[in-house]
Design a protein around this motif. Structure first.
Motif, PDB file in Angstrom:
ATOM      1  N   UNK A  93       0.854  -1.186   0.000  1.00 47.43           N
ATOM      2  CA  UNK A  93       0.000   0.000   0.000  1.00 47.43           C
ATOM      3  C   UNK A  93       0.883   1.227   0.000  1.00 47.43           C
ATOM      4  N   UNK A  94       0.585   2.148  -0.876  1.00 48.04           N
ATOM      5  CA  UNK A  94       1.326   3.412  -0.977  1.00 48.04           C
ATOM      6  C   UNK A  94       2.804   3.210  -1.268  1.00 48.04           C
ATOM      7  N   UNK A  95       3.155   2.091  -1.877  1.00 48.86           N
ATOM      8  CA  UNK A  95       4.566   1.854  -2.199  1.00 48.86           C
ATOM      9  C   UNK A  95       4.839   2.264  -3.641  1.00 48.86           C
ATOM     10  N   UNK A  96       6.031   2.668  -3.863  1.00 47.75           N
ATOM     11  CA  UNK A  96       6.454   3.189  -5.150  1.00 47.75           C
ATOM     12  C   UNK A  96       7.361   2.132  -5.808  1.00 47.75           C
ATOM     13  N   UNK A  97       7.180   1.838  -7.097  1.00 48.56           N
ATOM     14  CA  UNK A  97       8.029   0.835  -7.778  1.00 48.56           C
ATOM     15  C   UNK A  97       8.598   1.393  -9.065  1.00 48.56           C
ATOM     16  N   UNK A  98       9.840   1.041  -9.309  1.00 47.09           N
ATOM     17  CA  UNK A  98      10.387   1.382 -10.622  1.00 47.09           C
ATOM     18  C   UNK A  98       9.741   0.463 -11.659  1.00 47.09           C
ATOM     19  N   UNK A  99       9.499   1.014 -12.850  1.00 48.70           N
ATOM     20  CA  UNK A  99       8.904   0.205 -13.917  1.00 48.70           C
ATOM     21  C   UNK A  99       9.756  -1.040 -14.198  1.00 48.70           C
ATOM     22  N   UNK A 100      11.075  -0.840 -14.165  1.00 44.67           N
ATOM     23  CA  UNK A 100      11.972  -1.961 -14.503  1.00 44.67           C
ATOM     24  C   UNK A 100      11.791  -3.129 -13.530  1.00 44.67           C
TER      25      UNK A 100
END
Lengths: 203, 517
Positions: free
Chosen positions: B389-396
């Motif tokens: 929840x509310x975590x940010x991920x790089x597309x890669x």
């Protein structure tokens, strides 16, 4: 006629080793990187002296250049099987001496296309050969010939040594008669002998 | 035509049109042609990595000159009555009296020789090639179990399959001319007995295949830096002796790594072998240390790296246990498990600590991140259900996850993944899935619902909402799905706006919905 070349119509005078001159078009000459580096931008007063090469060789080289003026930019040598009939005739009608002279002149004039074709032709003569056949193509002395040559040289050296010894004896006598001081006599004889021996060996 | 009188530019051009075999023959013509080719063609040899002499049955010897884009093979075979066709000439700088000649009729590039003079002939060829190509490339000897190879000078690596009934002295004789080799591999019918000061035991890297024989002597007398023994048995007392001698600084000063794999022949009891060894352990129980190194091999084509030639392979061990050497304090990891005994110094190898956080092993894991990146957690999660929840991920990272799952290289336990990046990130489904073989349900009017339950183990608002259960429902719906390579496992995937959802069809509840009904 000589002038800075900007058009293929311009003709240059080329001088051969015999001192003869003949015309070559600017377009043909520009295939020579040597010419481009030396004369293209500054022009030339009088005939361009390529006097290390005879007229026949130079004419043969520039015959090739005139013929390939309109060919597409050079991008590496063609396989011999892809050469045109004209190219094949050009190479086939040369005897070996002329072929070698053409390679050397082409290399000096730095005509990449012609030099490469010539080298590929030699490589072709070597492919598929065994050592003995290759030795014949590249005119190397065989082991027997080398051995014989060595024997001759040994004989020559032995003869030279004998002559030198005899000369030394004679010189010694002569100098003694002239009553030179002993030290000077020895040195003079030595110098003479060395000179004689060296000149003999060089022959 | 006097080749030697041409200017060197012309000579170089001519050589440039010749492949290796005619050039080699040309180099046989005279010392001058040989030296000329060696000097002018040096730039062509620069990519050569090795020359290998492979000794096979019936005295055939295959010689290969290799680089990443170079493969120049030729071979020599013995003269027989059926092969009388010979061209007598000097080859490889050897006099005509030497019994080797170019074979005129066989296809390929080959020579025939008198097998009674094998040592002389092969050494002559090797001397010629060594002078021709120089010492900057590797020279390798390999033999099959049919015969032992002759001993050659200036050899860097040797791999011998020992024939039946070979004595230690006969094997040792193969190394007389090149006793200090970078890599030696011994396989075949070898009973483990070597000469007392064997050159084999002085190889920098030694690999031995033993097929159930005892390797005690080899281990205790090895003088090199890296030792690997396969299918080899050891007495427990030998392992203990090795560890004690190393620890007390009485031996094995050169040793950087040891790998013993006793296959089915012997199991080792770590507790018993290490009980008196003052074994240390990494501080935190979740930590392990990966120690890795490069073990030499004969050159091989690595197709995974664009068919480049490799001369070593990666080896390693993972362990919490380590020893500290008396007096100099050098540390070495040790791993004794089932059939394996591994040992490696820390300071001579590459070390990497792996924090195996217990969190990654949670069966169901929910993470609230408030904008932080969750990349590492996603990639290292080992269990079945994961929610962010509310975590940010790089597309890669999303791509890597999908690719690793699809190619069956990871996330084998994962049944569902939910990512909600809230206001921190939006995802472009088309972009993320473009290189992945995404399937769609056959019928355009259908969509698949996948549902599962995510555990809750602490009181929360959700517990009030779903008070009768220790889990709450989660799900996704999508027409897109992936098929895993190897086992054909299917998983739906949905990437839209701020959400990434992924769930296996197997292990979850699936329901097809007709959008028109």
């Amino acid at each position: 006629m000589t002038s800075p070349a900007s058009s293929s119509e311009v003709k240059y005078l080329i001088e051969s080793s015999e001192g003869n001159t003949f015309d070559v078009s600017g377009a043909a000459l520009r295939q020579s990187n040597t010419f481009n580096a030396m004369f293209l931008n500054i022009g030339a007063d009088g005939p361009i002296p390529f006097t290390d090469y005879n007229e026949a060789t130079l004419k043969k080289v520039f015959e090739y250049c005139e013929h390939s003026v309109n060919e597409e930019n050079y991008s590496g040598p063609k396989h011999q099987d892809d050469l045109s009939k004209w190219d094949l005739n050009f190479f086939n009608e040369m005897d070996q001496k002329m072929f070698i002279d053409v390679i050397n002149a082409s290399n000096f004039l730095d005509i990449e296309r012609l030099t490469s074709y010539c080298c590929e032709r030699i490589a072709r003569m070597l492919r598929g050969k065994n050592t003995q056949e290759m030795i014949k193509v590249i005119t190397l002395p065989t082991a027997e010939e080398l051995e014989a040559k060595q024997k001759v040289e040994e004989k020559k050296a032995a003869a030279a040594k004998k002559v030198a010894e005899k000369a030394a004896e004679t010189a010694e006598k002569t100098e003694t008669l002239e009553e030179l001081p002993v030290q000077q006599l020895v040195q003079t004889t030595r110098n003479k002998l060395t000179r004689k021996y060296l000149s003999f060996s060089n022959e | 035509m006097q080749l030697l009188k041409f200017p060197s530019i012309v000579q170089q051009k001519i050589f440039g049109f010749l492949q290796f075999h005619p050039l080699l023959i040309l180099s046989f013509c005279s010392k001058r042609t040989k030296n000329l080719i060696r000097c002018l063609e040096r730039y062509r040899w620069i990519d050569i990595k090795y020359i290998r002499y492979l000794f096979t049955n019936e005295d055939n010897v295959y010689i290969t000159v290799r680089g990443d884009n170079i493969w120049w093979p030729f071979y020599i075979s013995p003269v027989t009555l059926e092969q009388p066709v010979m061209i007598v000439m000097e080859v490889f700088g050897m006099r005509k009296e030497t019994p080797i000649c170019l074979h005129s009729k066989r296809s390929g590039f080959s020579f025939i020789y008198d097998k009674e003079q094998k040592q002389l002939v092969v050494q002559g060829i090797h001397d010629f090639l060594f002078e021709f190509f120089g010492s900057s490339i590797d020279y390798e000897v390999e033999s099959t179990e049919h015969e032992l190879p002759p001993s050659l000078k200036n050899i860097n690596r040797t791999c011998i399959k020992v024939p039946v009934n070979t004595t230690a002295e006969e094997l040792e004789a193969c190394f007389t001319a090149s006793p200090n080799q970078e890599y030696v591999e011994i396989d075949g019918y070898f009973d483990g007995n070597l000469c007392p000061n064997s050159a084999i035991l002085g190889a920098q890297h030694l690999r031995v295949h033993f097929k159930g024989n005892h390797g005690d002597e080899i281990l205790l007398r090895f003088r090199g830096t890296r030792l690997q023994l396969h299918a080899t048995k050891f007495h427990d007392s030998t392992i203990s002796q090795f560890l004690k001698e190393w620890k007390s600084n009485q031996g094995f000063q050169n040793l950087k790594s040891l790998v013993i794999n006793s296959f089915n022949y012997k199991k080792y009891d770590a507790a018993d072998l290490l009980k008196d060894m003052d074994v240390q352990q990494l501080d935190r129980p979740q930590d392990t240390l990966h120690v890795t190194w490069q073990m030499r091999v004969l050159y091989y084509d690595n197709h995974l790296k664009g068919s480049t030639l490799q001369k070593s392979i990666r080896s390693g061990l993972t362990s919490r246990d380590y020893l500290i050497r008396d007096r100099n304090g050098v540390e070495a990891s040790v791993l004794i498990e089932d059939y394996d005994v591994c040992f490696a110094l820390w300071n001579e190898n590459s070390c990497e600590t792996d924090t195996n956080s217990v969190i990654y092993g949670a069966k169901h894991l929910r993470v609230f991140f408030k904008g932080n990146h969750g990349d590492e957690i996603l990639l290292r999660f080992k269990c079945t259900r994961l929610q962010f929840h509310s975590a940010n991920f790089h597309d890669s990272i999303i791509c890597q996850f999908l690719k690793e799952w699809k190619s069956n290289r990871g996330f084998q336990n994962l049944k569902s993944l939910s990512i909600n990046s809230s206001e921190w990130k939006t995802y472009n489904g088309a972009e993320l899935l473009k290189d992945i073989d995404v399937r769609q349900l056959d019928h355009p009017d259908y969509i698949l619902h996948i549902n599962w339950r995510m555990s809750i183990s602490f009181p929360s608002l959700l517990m009030f909402l779903f008070s009768s259960s220790n889990s709450f429902p989660s799900g996704l719906m999508s027409r897109n799905y992936l098929i895993r390579d190897g086992d054909g496992e299917k998983a739906s995937v949905s990437i839209e706006n701020r959400n990434v959802h992924f769930a296996l069809w197997n292990g979850n509840s699936c329901e097809m919905e007709n959008l028109n009904s």
